[in-house]
Scaffold this motif. Structure first.
Motif, PDB file in Angstrom:
ATOM      1  N   GLU A   1      -0.837  -6.575   3.591  1.00  0.00           N
ATOM      2  CA  GLU A   1      -1.904  -5.925   2.639  1.00  0.00           C
ATOM      3  C   GLU A   1      -2.925  -4.897   3.506  1.00  0.00           C
ATOM      4  OE1 GLU A   1      -4.815  -8.680   0.767  1.00  0.00           O
ATOM      5  OE2 GLU A   1      -4.618 -10.108   2.479  1.00  0.00           O
ATOM      6  N   ASN A   2      -3.047  -4.936   4.710  1.00  0.00           N
ATOM      7  CA  ASN A   2      -3.987  -4.073   5.459  1.00  0.00           C
ATOM      8  C   ASN A   2      -3.114  -2.944   6.343  1.00  0.00           C
ATOM      9  OD1 ASN A   2      -6.668  -5.137   4.642  1.00  0.00           O
ATOM     10  ND2 ASN A   2      -5.825  -6.832   6.207  1.00  0.00           N
ATOM     11  N   ASP A   3      -1.798  -2.902   5.794  1.00  0.00           N
ATOM     12  CA  ASP A   3      -0.976  -1.902   6.524  1.00  0.00           C
ATOM     13  C   ASP A   3      -0.478  -0.757   5.524  1.00  0.00           C
ATOM     14  OD1 ASP A   3      -0.782  -3.543   9.099  1.00  0.00           O
ATOM     15  OD2 ASP A   3       0.721  -4.747   8.016  1.00  0.00           O
ATOM     16  N   TYR A   4      -0.744   0.385   6.042  1.00  0.00           N
ATOM     17  CA  TYR A   4      -0.524   1.666   5.408  1.00  0.00           C
ATOM     18  C   TYR A   4       0.821   2.193   5.897  1.00  0.00           C
ATOM     19  CZ  TYR A   4      -4.892   0.662   2.700  1.00  0.00           C
ATOM     20  OH  TYR A   4      -5.852   0.052   2.021  1.00  0.00           O
TER      21      TYR A   4
ATOM     22  N   VAL B   1       5.144   5.070  -0.438  1.00  0.00           N
ATOM     23  CA  VAL B   1       4.546   3.640  -1.489  1.00  0.00           C
ATOM     24  C   VAL B   1       5.467   2.508  -0.816  1.00  0.00           C
ATOM     25  CG1 VAL B   1       4.203   2.582  -3.473  1.00  0.00           C
ATOM     26  CG2 VAL B   1       4.346   5.255  -3.188  1.00  0.00           C
ATOM     27  N   LEU B   2       5.006   1.372  -0.210  1.00  0.00           N
ATOM     28  CA  LEU B   2       5.445   0.256   0.139  1.00  0.00           C
ATOM     29  C   LEU B   2       5.867  -0.604  -1.044  1.00  0.00           C
ATOM     30  CD1 LEU B   2       3.590  -0.813   3.061  1.00  0.00           C
ATOM     31  CD2 LEU B   2       5.781   0.357   3.214  1.00  0.00           C
ATOM     32  N   GLN B   3       6.965  -1.171  -0.959  1.00  0.00           N
ATOM     33  CA  GLN B   3       7.464  -1.976  -2.429  1.00  0.00           C
ATOM     34  C   GLN B   3       8.199  -3.133  -1.821  1.00  0.00           C
ATOM     35  OE1 GLN B   3       9.306   0.745  -5.365  1.00  0.00           O
ATOM     36  NE2 GLN B   3       9.251   2.093  -3.899  1.00  0.00           N
ATOM     37  N   GLY B   4       8.415  -3.922  -2.919  1.00  0.00           N
ATOM     38  CA  GLY B   4       9.270  -5.198  -2.713  1.00  0.00           C
ATOM     39  C   GLY B   4       8.425  -6.525  -2.720  1.00  0.00           C
TER      40      GLY B   4
ATOM     41  N   GLY C   1       9.406   3.545  -0.315  1.00  0.00           N
ATOM     42  CA  GLY C   1       9.865   4.856  -1.092  1.00  0.00           C
ATOM     43  C   GLY C   1       9.064   5.980  -0.970  1.00  0.00           C
ATOM     44  N   ILE C   2       9.785   7.048  -0.901  1.00  0.00           N
ATOM     45  CA  ILE C   2       9.131   8.300  -0.516  1.00  0.00           C
ATOM     46  C   ILE C   2       9.274   9.095  -2.091  1.00  0.00           C
ATOM     47  CG2 ILE C   2       9.238  10.607   0.777  1.00  0.00           C
ATOM     48  CD1 ILE C   2       8.891   8.108   2.273  1.00  0.00           C
TER      49      ILE C   2
ATOM     50  N   ASN D   1       0.707  -1.231  -0.187  1.00  0.00           N
ATOM     51  CA  ASN D   1       0.018  -0.043   0.014  1.00  0.00           C
ATOM     52  C   ASN D   1       0.870   1.020  -0.134  1.00  0.00           C
ATOM     53  OD1 ASN D   1      -2.517  -1.501   0.083  1.00  0.00           O
ATOM     54  ND2 ASN D   1      -2.001  -1.841   2.170  1.00  0.00           N
ATOM     55  N   ALA D   2       0.169   2.381  -0.135  1.00  0.00           N
ATOM     56  CA  ALA D   2       0.781   3.390  -0.078  1.00  0.00           C
ATOM     57  C   ALA D   2       0.053   4.569   1.026  1.00  0.00           C
ATOM     58  CB  ALA D   2       0.684   4.411  -1.523  1.00  0.00           C
ATOM     59  N   SER D   3       0.780   5.718   1.239  1.00  0.00           N
ATOM     60  CA  SER D   3       0.030   6.479   2.330  1.00  0.00           C
ATOM     61  C   SER D   3      -0.943   7.152   1.521  1.00  0.00           C
ATOM     62  CB  SER D   3       1.131   7.574   2.614  1.00  0.00           C
ATOM     63  OG  SER D   3       1.523   8.349   1.675  1.00  0.00           O
TER      64      SER D   3
END
Length: 553
Positions: A260-263, A226-229, A236-237, A214-216
């Motif tokens: 998947e539910n963490d932002y 943005v969460l990645q990987g 990533g900012i 997810n992303a903020s």
């Protein structure tokens, strides 16, 4: 990135103080153990590149009352160790309480069947977006309303991404406005579109573990996280004006990463991320962890974060010395970690088991909870209002989960697009399968419904924002006409038409907005433009030609 420097204890706000709480002993919604879906190894750097299957755009009067992983830094909140947290109750998406059973059954069946720079707005909150630095519900309205009803045309649209047989479902939750662009998150890219024409301004390829990272939800100073990987293990900012990745920061606790539910949540130089069984804070400028809340060393674990009204809002879950439930808390902190307020809650409310799930508003504090537990471990959804001193529940709304559409997505702290809080009132849509719906206004001081506004001409209707002091609501298309946006005046309780949508695009609109899970397709208003935004896609959607986005003006 180098190894993060272990921070001193207590570097982000005061430690939890459950031993000081007044009232009944508490229970918090147990943290979810994040899933780790498979995906190709690695995640790429920022830059220009193809967006895969995400193709270019196509041209194109008063009413009655309602009837019814580096070494872990030193933990910032030391406490005695306690046992592991049990898995959460509930899950999925859609309605809770009485309707949650249906959602769980349908989800199981589906699983078997499927085998530029400048000012930035974020989706959600009043009017579908407000200046990001003010949070999703704390800024001015997102553009004025027209003086006369607008017969809108479909300005442009986007096709949905491809969904492989292995993926089954792809999530694409996230959208942000700049001066003249709309930036949206898709399964494998972040893409900026010219809001007027739909032309692509820039593309940033992402590795999002099949759309599970997810992303903020809100932007800060023109940036998002943005969460990645493969395991969503890096944040990533990203600069929304240019698509440049400013920094990439490793996140997570050892072998546990956000799910998947963490932002992620971003304010200034501070990034906060939870991962179900813990959470941490990071310095954007240094790219290093500055504090951590750990399951193995603390009695209260801070495991979920969001930004509301420009402050961090987080949830803590607590355990007693034997590892049993011992309540939880919601608290607000500023960028520096100074605590602004805190509400400690107990294991029960009105003699029923209590699980606090989501936050609709912090002024006042309005929360969605589950009360009790049935034979399959699901409670009945309730909406509670906390007093201004954040000491106790002031009001329980006269809310029936079988009559109203649940405002919040299950298992998320602050994703509540289907409830609008404004001037001491909460606006919700009714859920009448096969019948005509209405928007109901609840007085948060009394908990009672004051009045309801029936859908104009029948059908369903759903509130989604506030513009010019009026509550916006969306009515899906009928067999003969396109959808409609209406505005409710809280002072006069009168409703007026704002925009009628292009009847020529009625079929595409119906396909997008009539899905089973109402959280997966939302209306967004921005300065005279209506966007209908799809946020989750399946192989069935592809077969039906479901669009990812429809833009009207």
């Amino acid at each position: 990135m180098g190894q993060p420097t272990p921070p001193p204890e207590g570097s982000f706000g005061p430690p939890p103080r459950m031993d000081e709480q007044a009232g009944p002993q508490g229970y918090a919604y147990p943290p979810r153990v994040p899933q780790v879906p498979p995906a190709p190894d690695g995640y790429g750097p920022a830059g220009q590149g193809a967006v895969g299957s995400f193709g270019p755009p196509s041209p194109s009067g008063p009413h009655t009352p309602p009837s019814a992983p580096p070494p872990a830094p030193t933990p910032y909140t030391p406490a005695a160790p306690y046992a592991a947290v049990p898995p959460p109750r509930g899950g999925g998406g859609g309605r809770r309480g009485g309707g949650a059973r249906t959602v769980l059954i349908v989800t199981a069946v589906l699983a078997v069947l499927l085998g530029a720079g400048g000012l930035v707005w974020s989706l959600g909150g009043d009017g579908g977006g407000s200046p990001a630095d003010d949070g999703p519900s704390g800024g001015p309205d997102a553009g004025g309303l027209p003086s006369e009803p607008v017969a809108a045309s479909l300005a442009w649209d986007l096709p949905m991404p491809e969904v492989s047989a292995e993926e089954h479902m792809v999530n694409a939750r996230g959208g942000w406005f700049t001066d003249d662009t709309f930036v949206r998150l898709m399964d494998d890219a972040l893409v900026s579109y010219d809001l007027e024409t739909g032309a692509v301004r820039w593309e940033m390829p992402l590795e999002r573990s099949g759309g599970q990272c997810n992303a903020s939800p809100t932007a800060d100073a023109g940036r998002i996280a943005v969460l990645q990987g493969r395991d969503c293990e890096a944040a990533g900012i990203v600069d929304l004006a240019t698509g440049e990745e400013i920094v990439s920061i490793p996140v997570g606790g050892g072998d546990v990463s956000p799910g998947e539910n963490d932002y992620p949540a971003l304010i200034g130089d501070t990034l906060a991320v939870g991962w179900g069984v813990g959470g941490g804070g990071y310095s954007v400028s240094e790219g290093a962890q500055i504090w951590r809340s750990a399951l193995t060393t603390e009695r209260c674990v801070e495991h979920a974060f969001t930004v509301l009204d420009g402050v961090f809002v987080s949830q803590l879950t607590c355990r007693d010395a034997s590892g049993g439930d011992d309540g939880g808390a919601l608290r607000a902190t500023d960028e520096a970690g100074d605590e602004l307020w805190r509400w400690d809650y107990g294991t029960t409310y009105e003699d029923e088991l209590l699980s606090v799930n989501s936050v609709l508003s912090i002024d006042p504090l309005v929360v969605s909870v589950e009360l009790g537990e049935d034979e399959v471990g699901i409670g009945e959804e309730a909406l509670l209002v906390v007093d201004d001193a954040y000491q106790e529940v002031a009001t329980r709304l006269d809310y029936d989960s079988d009559r109203y559409v649940s405002p919040c997505r299950i298992n998320t702290l602050a994703e509540c697009p289907l409830g609008v809080v404004r001037d001491g009132h909460l606006y919700l849509g009714t859920d009448v399968p096969g019948g005509d719906g209405a928007v109901v206004s609840f007085d948060l001081a009394t908990g009672q419904g004051e009045y309801e506004i029936p859908a104009v001409g029948g059908g369903t209707v759903q509130p989604f924002g506030v513009v010019d002091g009026r509550v916006l609501a969306y009515q899906p298309p009928t067999e003969r006409t396109g959808g409609t946006v209406v505005a409710i005046d809280p002072e006069t309780e009168e409703v007026s038409t704002v925009m009628t949508l292009d009847p020529a695009a009625r079929e595409a609109e119906w396909t997008l907005m009539s899905g089973l899970f109402v959280m997966d397709h939302i209306p967004v208003w921005h300065e005279g433009t209506l966007l209908l935004l799809g946020q989750s896609f399946s192989a069935t959607d592809a077969a039906e030609g479901t669009p990812a986005l429809l833009v009207y003006r």
